[in-house]
Scaffold this motif. Structure first.
Motif, mmCIF file in Angstrom:
data_model
loop_
_atom_site.group_PDB
_atom_site.id
_atom_site.type_symbol
_atom_site.label_atom_id
_atom_site.label_comp_id
_atom_site.label_asym_id
_atom_site.label_seq_id
_atom_site.Cartn_x
_atom_site.Cartn_y
_atom_site.Cartn_z
ATOM 1 N N ALA A 26 80.926 -0.021 -90.004
ATOM 2 C CA ALA A 26 79.858 -0.182 -89.012
ATOM 3 C C ALA A 26 79.571 -1.659 -88.755
ATOM 4 C CB ALA A 26 78.589 0.525 -89.491
ATOM 5 N N LEU A 27 79.610 -2.465 -89.814
ATOM 6 C CA LEU A 27 79.435 -3.906 -89.629
ATOM 7 C C LEU A 27 80.557 -4.468 -88.756
ATOM 8 C CD1 LEU A 27 78.203 -6.674 -90.151
ATOM 9 C CD2 LEU A 27 79.396 -6.712 -92.355
ATOM 10 N N ASP A 28 81.783 -4.040 -89.018
ATOM 11 C CA ASP A 28 82.903 -4.493 -88.189
ATOM 12 C C ASP A 28 82.694 -4.104 -86.729
ATOM 13 O OD1 ASP A 28 84.033 -5.425 -90.517
ATOM 14 O OD2 ASP A 28 85.447 -3.773 -90.739
ATOM 15 N N GLU A 29 82.213 -2.873 -86.523
ATOM 16 C CA GLU A 29 81.962 -2.392 -85.163
ATOM 17 C C GLU A 29 80.904 -3.255 -84.473
ATOM 18 O OE1 GLU A 29 81.466 -0.165 -81.631
ATOM 19 O OE2 GLU A 29 83.138 -0.266 -83.071
ATOM 20 N N LEU A 30 79.852 -3.585 -85.181
ATOM 21 C CA LEU A 30 78.785 -4.391 -84.586
ATOM 22 C C LEU A 30 79.254 -5.804 -84.274
ATOM 23 C CD1 LEU A 30 75.696 -3.213 -86.662
ATOM 24 C CD2 LEU A 30 76.234 -2.705 -84.279
ATOM 25 N N ARG A 31 80.057 -6.347 -85.150
ATOM 26 C CA ARG A 31 80.601 -7.674 -84.866
ATOM 27 C C ARG A 31 81.507 -7.621 -83.637
ATOM 28 N NH1 ARG A 31 81.909 -10.013 -90.988
ATOM 29 N NH2 ARG A 31 80.010 -11.315 -91.133
ATOM 30 N N GLY A 32 82.253 -6.521 -83.502
ATOM 31 C CA GLY A 32 83.093 -6.348 -82.326
ATOM 32 C C GLY A 32 82.285 -6.237 -81.051
ATOM 33 N N ARG A 33 81.072 -5.708 -81.149
ATOM 34 C CA ARG A 33 80.181 -5.595 -79.990
ATOM 35 C C ARG A 33 79.504 -6.925 -79.671
ATOM 36 N NH1 ARG A 33 76.617 -0.153 -81.423
ATOM 37 N NH2 ARG A 33 78.357 1.310 -81.755
ATOM 38 N N GLY A 34 79.600 -7.868 -80.604
ATOM 39 C CA GLY A 34 78.892 -9.131 -80.414
ATOM 40 C C GLY A 34 77.419 -9.029 -80.726
ATOM 41 N N ALA A 35 77.061 -8.068 -81.573
ATOM 42 C CA ALA A 35 75.646 -7.877 -81.910
ATOM 43 C C ALA A 35 75.092 -9.101 -82.628
ATOM 44 C CB ALA A 35 75.491 -6.635 -82.785
ATOM 45 N N ARG A 36 73.844 -9.431 -82.345
ATOM 46 C CA ARG A 36 73.180 -10.569 -82.972
ATOM 47 C C ARG A 36 72.077 -10.042 -83.886
ATOM 48 N NH1 ARG A 36 71.881 -15.280 -78.765
ATOM 49 N NH2 ARG A 36 71.549 -16.312 -80.787
ATOM 50 N N PHE A 37 72.214 -10.317 -85.162
ATOM 51 C CA PHE A 37 71.281 -9.792 -86.154
ATOM 52 C C PHE A 37 70.038 -10.671 -86.231
ATOM 53 C CE2 PHE A 37 75.252 -7.875 -87.298
ATOM 54 C CZ PHE A 37 74.910 -6.629 -87.797
ATOM 55 N N THR A 38 68.890 -10.025 -86.197
ATOM 56 C CA THR A 38 67.622 -10.732 -86.349
ATOM 57 C C THR A 38 66.999 -10.454 -87.715
ATOM 58 O OG1 THR A 38 66.477 -8.876 -85.284
ATOM 59 C CG2 THR A 38 67.170 -10.715 -83.878
ATOM 60 N N LYS A 39 67.636 -9.591 -88.484
ATOM 61 C CA LYS A 39 67.190 -9.289 -89.843
ATOM 62 C C LYS A 39 68.399 -9.335 -90.769
ATOM 63 C CE LYS A 39 63.621 -6.050 -88.221
ATOM 64 N NZ LYS A 39 63.182 -4.621 -88.236
ATOM 65 N N PRO A 40 68.185 -9.615 -92.050
ATOM 66 C CA PRO A 40 69.304 -9.558 -92.998
ATOM 67 C C PRO A 40 69.857 -8.134 -93.078
ATOM 68 C CG PRO A 40 67.381 -10.647 -93.957
ATOM 69 C CD PRO A 40 66.924 -10.019 -92.694
ATOM 70 N N LEU A 41 71.175 -8.041 -93.255
ATOM 71 C CA LEU A 41 71.829 -6.746 -93.411
ATOM 72 C C LEU A 41 72.477 -6.691 -94.784
ATOM 73 C CD1 LEU A 41 72.830 -4.030 -92.149
ATOM 74 C CD2 LEU A 41 74.933 -5.259 -91.582
ATOM 75 N N GLY A 42 72.212 -5.625 -95.517
ATOM 76 C CA GLY A 42 72.799 -5.451 -96.831
ATOM 77 C C GLY A 42 73.633 -4.190 -96.914
ATOM 78 N N ILE A 43 74.710 -4.260 -97.702
ATOM 79 C CA ILE A 43 75.536 -3.095 -98.013
ATOM 80 C C ILE A 43 75.534 -2.955 -99.526
ATOM 81 C CG2 ILE A 43 77.855 -2.100 -97.929
ATOM 82 C CD1 ILE A 43 78.329 -3.675 -95.349
#
Length: 405
Positions: free
Chosen positions: A97-114
């Motif tokens: 899912a992280l890879d998918e979001l990076r592919g979309r060019g998503a910009r994170f405004t909060k920290p993301l943890g796995i």
């Protein structure tokens, strides 16, 4: 790396050639291989990797100290000869899912943890969700130190042998305070989605559930020379209790299972001195669960008395009903239902999860991926790849909605 390639890479780890099932038990070689895999996935993506005081693994995008982090993940350990999907699907999907979001060019405004929570299944030490229980304070350090496997190895000894410091075990409130939401994706352990024709579901609640140990103590004797009338055979009341559990569960609309047994002296030609059976019971509400367990124990005591056998019943673990955070659950439904036009049913589950343990400390929610067989905790556990990919996309949508706004 695609979901398919990650899945293929993890698939052989801890798999038994004899059963086809998985033996990824806590703090063993297979567990170590899974942990190495997790660390490599984190580092390959440039994420900050760490292991917490209880042996749980974390991979971070952004600074978790900023607070209000969005976390996803599950576990990588298994039940004895379990399936490939229970736990690992949530971890692999998190990276995908992280890879998918990076592919979309998503910009994170909060920290993301796995996260990969340790010893979720409890296969080695008999208590489920050890990693998340310790982190949340639901399991004390003293209780953790008393956990022992079938060979007499304690949890601290096992951790130390695996290269971890058991002296750090304990609650981790500072870590939990940094998390604003935890979303766990999991293969469905049932057929509700298959029957409804939906690929993805949202959890409403986890049924109350627990484990009870029944110790039937009789008298060891020779199987060939002891008259039936002279026996105090604990196997007989145990067998009758197994059937009683089925009857009580059917009457209450619940489930009850004796799935583990220990026999002493465990000889073919010996009447046992001890039969120890573990009852797992779950129900949609507390009253129904109480009815089942009370009924089983009452029947067991009657059977034991009839055969001249002593009985001790010990509750080893218990988790009350878990209602997932309603606001977070509704937000998942809004994201998936309105923004993607995906029909996402809301359903309860009889299976315990790390998300359930953490739910009284932080907002938690769960996504389910369709399981066409309904089979779980078995090598036959299955989810089709296109459903798994749908799960990855749904998780990506959720993470985008929660962490990129």
């Amino acid at each position: 790396m695609s979901f398919h390639s990650m899945w293929a890479e993890l698939l052989p780890v801890g798999r038994s050639s004899a059963s086809g099932g998985y033996r990824r038990h806590a703090w063993t070689g297979a567990d170590a291989d899974c942990r190495t895999w997790f660390q490599e996935q984190a580092e390959a993506r440039g994420l900050t990797y760490e292991t917490d005081r209880n042996g749980n693994q974390w991979a971070w995008l952004g600074d978790p100290a900023a607070g209000n982090a969005v976390v996803t993940g599950s576990h990588l350990d298994s039940v004895p000869d379990g399936g490939a999907f229970d736990g690992p699907l949530g971890v692999v999907s998190a990276f995908a899912a992280l890879d998918e979001l990076r592919g979309r060019g998503a910009r994170f405004t909060k920290p993301l943890g796995i996260v990969n929570f340790g010893d979720e299944e409890g296969a080695r030490f008999g208590l489920a969700c050890v990693g998340s229980r310790l982190t949340s304070g639901a399991l004390t350090v003293e209780q953790a130190h008393r956990l022992t496997d079938g060979d007499g190895v304690t949890l601290p000894q096992a951790m130390e042998s695996a290269g971890y410091d058991p002296g750090t075990l304990g609650p981790d409130p500072e870590r939990l305070a940094r998390i604003g939401a935890f979303v766990e994706l999991h293969v469905e352990q049932g057929r509700a989605l298959d029957l409804s024709g939906d690929r993805i579901g949202i959890a409403s609640a986890i049924w109350p559930h627990g484990r009870w140990r029944f110790d039937f103590r009789g008298e060891a004797n020779h199987a060939g020379t002891t008259r039936l009338a002279d026996r105090h055979d604990p196997m007989l009341p145990y067998a009758e209790t197994v059937l009683a559990a089925r009857r009580e569960a059917e009457l209450a609309g619940a489930v009850a299972t004796f799935g583990k047994i220990g026999v002493e002296p465990n000889g073919v030609n010996a009447i046992p001195s001890l039969v120890r059976g573990w009852l797992d019971s779950r129900a949609a509400d507390q009253a129904s669960l109480d009815t089942v367990v009370t009924g089983v124990e009452k029947a067991a005591r009657g059977y034991a008395a009839a055969h001249g056998v002593d009985l001790d019943v010990v509750r080893e673990s218990f988790t009350p009903v878990v209602e997932f955070d309603h606001a977070l659950r509704d937000e998942l439904g809004r994201i998936l239902g309105k923004e993607t036009e995906l029909r996402v049913p809301v359903l309860g589950t009889g299976a315990g999860h790390d998300a359930g343990i953490l739910s009284d400390r932080i907002p938690t929610a769960m996504l389910f991926v369709r399981n066409p067989t309904g089979v779980s905790h078995s090598p036959a556990e299955y989810a089709a790849e296109d459903d798994c990919v749908a799960g990855v996309n749904a998780l990506a949508d959720v993470l985008e909605g929660l962490a990129c706004t």
